[in-house]
Design a protein around this motif. Structure first.
Motif: not given
Length: 418
Positions: A218-220, A211-215, A180-187
């Motif tokens: 800034e999100d990507l 993987a991650r979905g669209g955005g 598991p991981t975060g896929v958005q944001g500063d961290r």
């Protein structure tokens, strides 16, 4: 009973509508804002049936300004706003009363060159290219029949569910590990880096899907972070990226061994479809039978010709020579037939064993069971359970419902003596 206390309204108070009207008049009646030309970096831009909705970001302090260009004005633009580009937008400031938010209603866009994001992206891309991180010769081939795949994504994201569903349908019996991981944001960059390091330390995976979905841009942006790109490039296992986006490919895509358009597409690239493998085997078997029939037909025809030649050749020496040739052909035919049949049998046995190893019923027949909670989800850890919960246990023959009396982390619980 308590009575409500009525406080007097302070003198000079104003309603929300009254304040909104006042702010609206200050913005829309100010001659300095009719029109106004605003310089900023395009941080997001979405096309809609009614027009273009965009956001300008200040390069100095990161402040944002939302704007819209209605459909009737889009065709008149000198250039449409592009992500990461520094532009000057001409328009009028108006207040959106429903949200109490002011917006720029644009009528013209003029380019001023690449924005800071685009410039940083290009500089980093050139530097990593010079280091060879994107060299096609570094790309590794994917395993044809992986047994264990690691997925690096957010467990709350829809991408995780899409990947599990696709892998389950195409390749039953595959072991899928989630890092598991975060896929958005500063961290997120540091989180992705740690998630890939966990996969490498675990050592079971043969292939990794990031993987991650669209955005929005800034999100990507995390997938253009140098830490993420290096972690992908230095991963000891082949990496497939499945980052849903409709823009230029990210630097993580360039560093990966295979870049897919979406998480679902990444899952499809990771494993073959079992039904197609079975059908391909059946097709090869059928072609082999057809080749053998053709070969035997040719041999029979040749034998017939030899018999005719023997019938018209009275000389014993000629007869002996033809008989020897016939014997040689017969031995070659038997040898070739045995080889082809042996290859076909070995291939059939391999696929049969493969199908047997992934059959969940065999695991149940060995005495194992599948435990599910009331929602039908498979239970893999005692930490998920509490005493008193009712579970369904699937056996090799039938199923039972059980109630938990105790849980533990190591070894089976001892039975109490009544």
């Amino acid at each position: 009973m308590m009575q409500a206390v009525e406080f007097p309204i302070p003198e000079g108070s104003i309603t929300v509508a009254g304040l909104t009207d006042y702010v609206q008049s200050l913005l829309e009646d100010n001659p300095q804002l009719r029109p106004v030309w605003v310089v900023g970096e395009v941080s997001s831009c979405k096309s809609h049936g009614s027009g273009l909705f965009f956001t300008l970001r200040d390069r100095q302090d990161g402040s944002l300004l939302h704007g819209v260009i209605w459909k009737s004005q889009v065709a008149k633009l000198a250039t449409p706003p592009k992500l990461g580009e520094l532009v000057v937008v001409g328009g009028n400031i108006r207040l959106f009363r429903g949200r109490g938010q002011y917006q720029l209603y644009g009528f013209q866009v003029l380019p001023l060159g690449a924005g800071m994001q685009a410039l940083q992206y290009q500089q980093l891309r050139e530097r990593l290219t010079a280091e060879g991180l994107f060299d096609p010769r570094r790309k590794r081939s994917l395993p044809e029949h992986p047994q264990t795949i690691a997925v690096v994504t957010s467990p709350q994201a829809a991408a995780w569910g899409d990947i599990q569903s696709t892998l389950r349908q195409r390749y039953p019996g595959l072991q899928v590990l989630l890092s598991p991981t975060g896929v958005q944001g500063d961290r997120a960059a540091a989180s992705i880096e740690r998630a890939l390091a966990r996969v490498a330390a675990d050592g079971r995976a043969e292939l990794v899907i990031l993987a991650r979905g669209g955005g929005s841009a800034e999100d990507l942006a995390v997938f253009n972070d140098e830490r993420v790109v290096r972690a992908v490039a230095l991963c000891p296992y082949p990496v497939i990226t499945g980052i849903g986006h409709q823009r230029d490919e990210s630097l993580a895509d360039l560093a990966a061994d295979v870049a897919a358009e979406t998480p679902t597409a990444a899952a499809k690239r990771a494993v073959p479809e079992l039904e197609r493998l079975i059908q391909a085997h059946r097709d090869r078997q059928q072609r082999l039978e057809e080749v053998m029939m053709t070969y035997f037909g040719g041999v029979r025809s040749h034998l017939h010709q030899l018999r005719q030649r023997l019938d018209i050749a009275p000389i014993q020496r000629q007869l002996n020579r033809e008989q020897q040739q016939l014997q040689n052909l017969k031995q070659r035919l038997i040898h070739a037939s045995q080889q082809r049949l042996q290859q076909a049998q070995q291939r059939h046995q391999f696929l049969q064993e493969r199908l047997t190893t992934i059959n969940p019923q065999i695991v149940l027949d060995r005495g194992y069971a599948v435990v599910r909670n009331p929602r039908g989800e498979i239970i893999r850890s005692a930490e998920e359970l509490r005493p008193g919960r009712v579970l369904s246990v699937k056996l090799a023959q039938g199923w039972v419902k059980v109630k938990i009396t105790s849980t533990g982390s190591e070894g089976p619980a001892p039975f109490s003596q009544s």
